[in-house]
Design a protein around this motif. Structure first.
Motif, PDB file in Angstrom:
ATOM      1  N   LEU B  22       0.868  -1.331  -0.061  1.00 17.49           N
ATOM      2  CA  LEU B  22      -0.158  -0.100  -0.048  1.00 17.49           C
ATOM      3  C   LEU B  22       0.903   1.230  -0.065  1.00 17.49           C
ATOM      4  O   LEU B  22       0.541   2.364  -0.723  1.00 17.49           O
ATOM      5  CB  LEU B  22      -0.944   0.142   1.248  1.00 17.49           C
ATOM      6  N   ALA B  23       2.094   1.251   0.774  1.00 24.43           N
ATOM      7  CA  ALA B  23       3.081   2.521   0.766  1.00 24.43           C
ATOM      8  C   ALA B  23       3.398   2.433  -0.540  1.00 24.43           C
ATOM      9  O   ALA B  23       3.365   3.785  -1.033  1.00 24.43           O
ATOM     10  CB  ALA B  23       4.154   2.191   1.589  1.00 24.43           C
ATOM     11  N   VAL B  24       3.784   1.723  -1.307  1.00 22.63           N
ATOM     12  CA  VAL B  24       4.213   1.793  -2.582  1.00 22.63           C
ATOM     13  C   VAL B  24       3.178   2.179  -3.448  1.00 22.63           C
ATOM     14  O   VAL B  24       3.445   3.183  -4.472  1.00 22.63           O
ATOM     15  CB  VAL B  24       5.049   0.327  -3.343  1.00 22.63           C
ATOM     16  N   TYR B  25       1.945   1.693  -3.271  1.00 21.37           N
ATOM     17  CA  TYR B  25       0.777   1.937  -4.051  1.00 21.37           C
ATOM     18  C   TYR B  25       0.558   3.518  -3.906  1.00 21.37           C
ATOM     19  O   TYR B  25       0.080   4.087  -5.021  1.00 21.37           O
ATOM     20  CB  TYR B  25      -0.469   1.200  -3.793  1.00 21.37           C
ATOM     21  N   VAL B  26       0.479   3.860  -2.590  1.00 24.13           N
ATOM     22  CA  VAL B  26       0.002   5.351  -2.453  1.00 24.13           C
ATOM     23  C   VAL B  26       0.971   6.478  -2.820  1.00 24.13           C
ATOM     24  O   VAL B  26       0.809   7.528  -3.321  1.00 24.13           O
ATOM     25  CB  VAL B  26      -0.005   5.603  -0.787  1.00 24.13           C
ATOM     26  N   PHE B  27       2.367   5.960  -2.957  1.00 19.76           N
ATOM     27  CA  PHE B  27       3.480   6.635  -3.439  1.00 19.76           C
ATOM     28  C   PHE B  27       3.286   6.838  -4.940  1.00 19.76           C
ATOM     29  O   PHE B  27       3.436   7.952  -5.543  1.00 19.76           O
ATOM     30  CB  PHE B  27       4.990   6.051  -3.202  1.00 19.76           C
ATOM     31  N   ALA B  28       2.829   5.873  -5.590  1.00 21.29           N
ATOM     32  CA  ALA B  28       2.678   5.737  -6.991  1.00 21.29           C
ATOM     33  C   ALA B  28       1.469   6.587  -7.281  1.00 21.29           C
ATOM     34  O   ALA B  28       1.657   7.353  -8.308  1.00 21.29           O
ATOM     35  CB  ALA B  28       2.566   4.268  -7.722  1.00 21.29           C
ATOM     36  N   ALA B  29       0.492   6.761  -6.771  1.00 17.24           N
ATOM     37  CA  ALA B  29      -0.665   7.328  -7.018  1.00 17.24           C
ATOM     38  C   ALA B  29      -0.255   8.844  -6.848  1.00 17.24           C
ATOM     39  O   ALA B  29      -0.738   9.647  -7.510  1.00 17.24           O
ATOM     40  CB  ALA B  29      -1.880   6.787  -6.091  1.00 17.24           C
ATOM     41  N   ALA B  30       0.264   9.123  -5.676  1.00 15.92           N
ATOM     42  CA  ALA B  30       0.749  10.607  -5.353  1.00 15.92           C
ATOM     43  C   ALA B  30       1.404  11.337  -6.339  1.00 15.92           C
ATOM     44  O   ALA B  30       1.523  12.257  -6.926  1.00 15.92           O
ATOM     45  CB  ALA B  30       1.233  10.597  -4.041  1.00 15.92           C
ATOM     46  N   SER B  31       2.511  10.374  -6.754  1.00 15.15           N
ATOM     47  CA  SER B  31       3.455  10.777  -7.934  1.00 15.15           C
ATOM     48  C   SER B  31       2.811  10.852  -9.341  1.00 15.15           C
ATOM     49  O   SER B  31       3.195  11.726 -10.106  1.00 15.15           O
ATOM     50  CB  SER B  31       4.837   9.949  -8.125  1.00 15.15           C
ATOM     51  N   ALA B  32       1.763  10.342  -9.265  1.00 15.49           N
ATOM     52  CA  ALA B  32       1.062  10.268 -10.913  1.00 15.49           C
ATOM     53  C   ALA B  32       0.243  11.486 -10.848  1.00 15.49           C
ATOM     54  O   ALA B  32      -0.193  11.891 -11.753  1.00 15.49           O
ATOM     55  CB  ALA B  32       0.064   9.135 -10.690  1.00 15.49           C
ATOM     56  N   ILE B  33      -0.110  12.197  -9.606  1.00 15.36           N
ATOM     57  CA  ILE B  33      -0.722  13.663  -9.727  1.00 15.36           C
ATOM     58  C   ILE B  33       0.193  14.663 -10.448  1.00 15.36           C
ATOM     59  O   ILE B  33      -0.336  15.133 -11.352  1.00 15.36           O
ATOM     60  CB  ILE B  33      -1.085  13.824  -8.366  1.00 15.36           C
ATOM     61  N   PRO B  34       1.143  14.923  -9.974  1.00 12.91           N
ATOM     62  CA  PRO B  34       2.094  15.920 -10.856  1.00 12.91           C
ATOM     63  C   PRO B  34       2.532  15.485 -12.311  1.00 12.91           C
ATOM     64  O   PRO B  34       2.621  16.137 -13.049  1.00 12.91           O
ATOM     65  CB  PRO B  34       3.295  16.293  -9.855  1.00 12.91           C
ATOM     66  N   ALA B  35       2.691  14.080 -12.108  1.00 12.82           N
ATOM     67  CA  ALA B  35       3.067  13.309 -13.485  1.00 12.82           C
ATOM     68  C   ALA B  35       2.034  13.819 -14.484  1.00 12.82           C
ATOM     69  O   ALA B  35       2.396  13.682 -15.740  1.00 12.82           O
ATOM     70  CB  ALA B  35       3.084  12.089 -13.250  1.00 12.82           C
ATOM     71  N   ALA B  36       0.737  13.864 -14.368  1.00 11.99           N
ATOM     72  CA  ALA B  36      -0.212  14.133 -14.971  1.00 11.99           C
ATOM     73  C   ALA B  36      -0.020  15.519 -15.882  1.00 11.99           C
ATOM     74  O   ALA B  36      -0.398  15.650 -17.097  1.00 11.99           O
ATOM     75  CB  ALA B  36      -1.388  14.230 -14.332  1.00 11.99           C
ATOM     76  N   MET B  37       0.776  16.467 -15.247  1.00  9.22           N
ATOM     77  CA  MET B  37       0.849  17.662 -15.886  1.00  9.22           C
ATOM     78  C   MET B  37       2.305  17.677 -16.696  1.00  9.22           C
ATOM     79  O   MET B  37       2.563  18.401 -17.666  1.00  9.22           O
ATOM     80  CB  MET B  37       1.193  18.878 -14.816  1.00  9.22           C
ATOM     81  N   ALA B  38       3.090  16.766 -16.338  1.00  2.00           N
ATOM     82  CA  ALA B  38       4.142  16.516 -17.047  1.00  2.00           C
ATOM     83  C   ALA B  38       4.172  15.835 -18.357  1.00  2.00           C
ATOM     84  O   ALA B  38       4.717  14.820 -18.720  1.00  2.00           O
ATOM     85  CB  ALA B  38       5.437  15.786 -16.384  1.00  2.00           C
ATOM     86  N   SER B  39       3.652  16.608 -19.427  1.00  6.47           N
ATOM     87  CA  SER B  39       3.162  16.116 -20.506  1.00  6.47           C
ATOM     88  C   SER B  39       4.427  15.574 -21.319  1.00  6.47           C
ATOM     89  O   SER B  39       4.176  14.759 -22.281  1.00  6.47           O
ATOM     90  CB  SER B  39       2.380  17.063 -21.495  1.00  6.47           C
TER      91      SER B  39
END
Lengths: 340, 510
Positions: B22-39
């Motif tokens: 879950l820790a890895v999962y939460v990290f991945a999900a959290a990092s995907a938020i700014p990654a969405a902008m990094a087109s």
């Protein structure tokens, strides 16, 4: 419906809980109920067959385990013991046949019924990521009969660290933890598949005594499979022998001891001497002949003299469980070989 | 404990157990938020994949720990409702895993994309369904497999087998369906929501993997051979009373000259078909089409190369200009279908002793003005889940170039499988009563998913210009004065119907 343990075991001496294990094993033996099939059977298996694809693991197995008895199921590796216990626990579905636990079809057991069964098996998976304390805390709400005091006593007795993760336990410690989890709810029926695996001699001895005591005082019914025949001999009042998926013998231990005789004979025999077919586990060292005789009665010695007229000595004594087991296993193998 | 209490008890245990996952999962999900902008950043594409892979593995892990069929598992000997164990897994997957992903996606859509609540909610709903289905597939496969290694082997087989089977079926029975259709129907069968969710319950109940595998196989076979019309539904192409283009009229059949020169060898024939009676403001895209020839001896030829859907735009519209809503262009209204014939077969066709039937389906799309923004630098607008900002405008004598950024949760369906993309942008000057299409180039989207799949959402860096970028012809020259007071209009295309088309071919001699 299971009878009240006090009614069922009315003639037994009350010896306290499993945590109170001061008395020697020998003293307990007299307190065990004899193999009285008149008692209500907690487990009844009839015509049970189970197949794994083309392999028949169990074939037409029928047995009955009376309430309050300790039933030892013996058999060589691959005989079908584990499969039978898994079916009795309901974790595996039988191909054919009827299995009744507490008088109900095993597939129809309610949660309350299942809570009355303790099950420990070699190879049973424990949640290794949990500490023992967490495991107990997780299991306790599932049982209305969970005895925290007993759990604590067992933990102390088994010298288990409640705060260690179970995956760090040794094999023996894992088995002890599994036993703790099975015993703490004070089950009425215990199904134990090789419960002594990896457990040291001292603990094993304590465990045997504890089980024996509780079986007596709490009215537990125990079905146990183990290779530790010596321990089983102390525990069991009923013995079943299973081989190649078939129950060969199922009867009270004392009857079995009476029926099977260990025979020592001193007699000169010819080189090509072939013993009769009913002399099981026949062994010869010079003039010393040893074998196990089934269904030995008063005429057994006469029958032996008929075969060995020059015998100078014939000793018959009750065979030990180990001797019976070896003899039966050998006889089954021979029968199979002859059949082939 | 009641059933629900037990299910929660199991889910809480799983929550505790899967701590690192879950820790890895939460990290991945959290990092995907700014990654969405990094087109332009690879992580923008990889982050959603990482989230979904970790989520898939985590879901499979918690199911396999309490496997429904293995007799060694701990729960099997405890007084637990088997269905409550299954319920606990569902709770964990749909509340914890899907919940975390959806929260992360909501943050990305609201904070990063700065989109409105209503379209965001639509996208999140789609995400729950899409990502939930994905994790439900993990639940199913994990129920049938003993460990993660077996799980991933099954997943690889899942990716390969439908394609191979589809190819074999299509090769053996060309008239059945295109390979892609077969492969998709196999996937459809395997990921059917009902089966996916209920089958693990059946396994938990019966503890029989054999039975479950039997159900999967039976269901898959059933769905493979079920007529396509059971799986799809058609809607009317036009909501307004109009002439529906329901027939494929095939006026000519041409034998190409080069095929006649190969008398003893199979020759290539082309069947030309045309769709008549099309509505002028719609786009028509061939979804699938094939031609079969029935010869005098009742044999049927359905050439292998015709099995594949020849996806092609039939009717390329221009965007509606100002008030009128009319296509100015009807490019390439013909579609060609290749057939390979032996000389004898070709002779039969030429002699009129064979008939050709063309059949398939056509998707009908309609444009909708999604967003309009004044055509000046810095102008921005948000509407219906789309934000458009004009970053820069450059002009030449007869040429206009706009740099823009668009974030949208209502993007058009992917057009990658179409040969010609549909026009999406136009400069419209209502005062002058003129408009011009804009070609887009250099647009870079984020991955197909933001945080997780489900709901169309994307960020694009757009380069829009009159005329084809990098190629300026005389026809593309425009009067740049159109820019004064103009609006940039963005259109979306919606599929409004699928029309089955079928027609016998009238053969004419070459």
């Amino acid at each position: 419906m299971l009878q009240n343990p006090e009614e069922t075991m009315g003639t037994l001496e009350v010896r306290g809980s499993i945590g109170n294990l001061e008395e020697p094993v020998g003293a307990l033996e007299t307190g065990r109920p004899a193999g009285d099939m008149e008692k209500r059977a907690v487990l009844e298996v009839s015509g049970l067959t189970h197949r794994y694809r083309r392999v028949t693991a169990l074939e037409d197995v029928s047995l009955s385990v009376p309430s309050g008895s300790v039933y030892a199921l013996l058999g060589p590796n691959g005989a079908g013991k584990t499969t039978l216990l898994q079916i009795l626990m309901g974790v595996r579905r039988p191909s054919v046949g009827s299995v009744r636990v507490f008088g109900k079809n095993v597939t129809q057991l309610t949660l309350a019924d299942r809570a009355r069964i303790g099950y420990v098996a070699e190879g049973q998976e424990l949640p290794g990521w949990m500490t023992l304390q967490q495991l107990e805390a997780w299991l306790a709400p599932l049982y209305s009969t969970w005895d925290r005091t007993l759990a604590a006593e067992l933990r102390t007795r088994f010298q288990l660290d409640a705060k260690r993760r179970i995956r760090t336990f040794s094999r023996g410690e894992k088995m002890k933890a599994a036993l703790l989890c099975a015993l703490a709810p004070r089950p009425e029926l215990l199904l134990l598949d090789e419960p002594f695996t990896g457990i040291d001699v001292v603990t094993k001895d304590e465990l045997v005594r504890g089980l024996l005591e509780s079986a007596g005082t709490e009215g537990w019914t125990v079905l146990i499979c183990s290779h530790d025949i010596a321990e089983l001999e102390l525990l069991a009042d009923w013995v079943g022998f299973i081989d190649h998926g078939r129950i060969v013998v199922s009867e009270p231990l004392d009857v079995l001891n009476e029926r099977f005789r260990h025979v020592d004979v001193i007699a000169e025999t010819e080189r090509g001497f072939r013993p009769p077919a009913d002399w099981m586990a026949f062994d010869r060292a010079g003039p010393h002949l040893r074998f196990i005789l089934a269904d030995a009665d008063a005429s057994a010695e006469y029958s032996i003299r008929q075969v060995l007229p020059n015998a100078t000595r014939i000793d018959l004594r009750p065979a030990s469980l180990r001797e019976i087991f070896v003899a039966l296993a050998g006889a089954q193998t021979l029968t199979k070989e002859l059949a082939q | 404990m009641t059933w629900l209490q037990q299910a929660i008890h199991v889910a809480r245990k799983d929550l505790h157990m899967s701590g690192w996952f879950l820790a890895v999962y939460v990290f991945a999900a959290a990092s995907a938020i700014p990654a969405a902008m990094a087109s332009n950043h690879a992580w923008g594409v990889l982050a959603p994949i990482a989230v979904m892979l970790v989520g898939f593995t985590c879901a499979a892990f918690v199911v396999q720990v309490d496997s429904p069929y293995r007799p060694e598992v701990f729960w099997a000997s405890k007084p637990l409702y088997s269905s409550a164990v299954w319920g606990g897994k569902l709770l964990f997957i749909f509340v914890v895993l899907v919940g975390i992903a959806v929260v992360a996606k909501a943050i990305a859509l609201l904070a990063v994309f700065k989109l409105e609540l209503a379209p965001t909610a639509d996208v999140l709903r789609d995400s729950v369904v899409a990502y939930g289905s994905f994790l439900a597939a993990a639940l199913l496969v994990a129920s049938l497999t003993p460990d993660l290694r077996a799980l991933f082997l099954v997943c690889i087989a899942y990716l390969l087998i439908p394609n191979v089977t589809g190819y074999l079926i299509a090769a053996a029975r060309p008239e059945t369906a295109a390979m892609a259709t077969v492969a998709n129907s196999i996937r459809y069968a395997l990921t059917g929501m009902t089966v996916t969710l209920l089958l693990p319950a059946l396994i938990y109940r019966t503890r029989s993997r054999k039975l479950a595998i039997g159900v999967v196989v039976a269901y898959t076979v059933l769905m493979m051979f079920m007529p396509n019309r059971w799986l799809t539904s058609s809607i009317a192409a036009e909501p307004e009373p109009a002439q529906l283009p329901t027939d494929m009229v095939t006026p000519t059949f041409t034998v190409r000259r080069e095929s006649r020169e190969l008398n003893d060898k199979p020759g290539r024939f082309l069947v030309w078909a045309k769709l008549h009676g099309t509505a002028p403001h719609n786009a028509y895209v061939i979804g699938s089409i094939q031609a079969r020839i029935r010869f005098a001896d009742s044999t049927i030829l359905a050439p292998a190369n015709a099995e594949f859907a020849r996806v092609r735009l039939l009717n390329v519209p221009r965007l509606p200009l100002v008030d009128s809503f009319t296509n100015l262009q009807q490019d390439n209204p013909w579609v060609g279908i290749e057939l390979y014939l032996t000389s004898e077969q070709r002779k039969q066709v030429s002699d009129g002793r064979a008939t050709v039937v063309v059949s398939g389906f056509v998707d009908v799309l309609t444009p909708e003005s999604a967003i309009t923004v004044p055509a000046r630098e810095g102008a921005r607008v948000a509407r219906n889940g789309t934000r458009l900002r004009i970053d820069r405008i450059r002009t030449a004598d007869d040429w206009i170039n706009l740099q823009a950024t668009m974030a949208s949760v209502r993007t058009v369906p992917p057009l990658s499988d179409r040969i010609i993309s549909l026009p999406e942008y136009a400069l419209v000057n209502r005062v002058l009563g003129r408009a011009v299409d804009l070609h887009s180039n250099g647009s870079s989207r984020t991955g197909a998913a933001v945080v997780v799949s489900g709901g169309e959402s994307a960020i694009q860096q757009l380069t829009l210009q009159t005329g084809m970028p990098g190629y300026r012809s005389r026809e593309d020259s425009i009067d740049v004065r159109i820019l004064n007071g103009a609006e940039l209009v963005y259109y979306t295309w919606s599929t409004i119907g699928r029309i089955p088309v079928s027609a016998p071919l009238t053969i004419t001699s070459e």
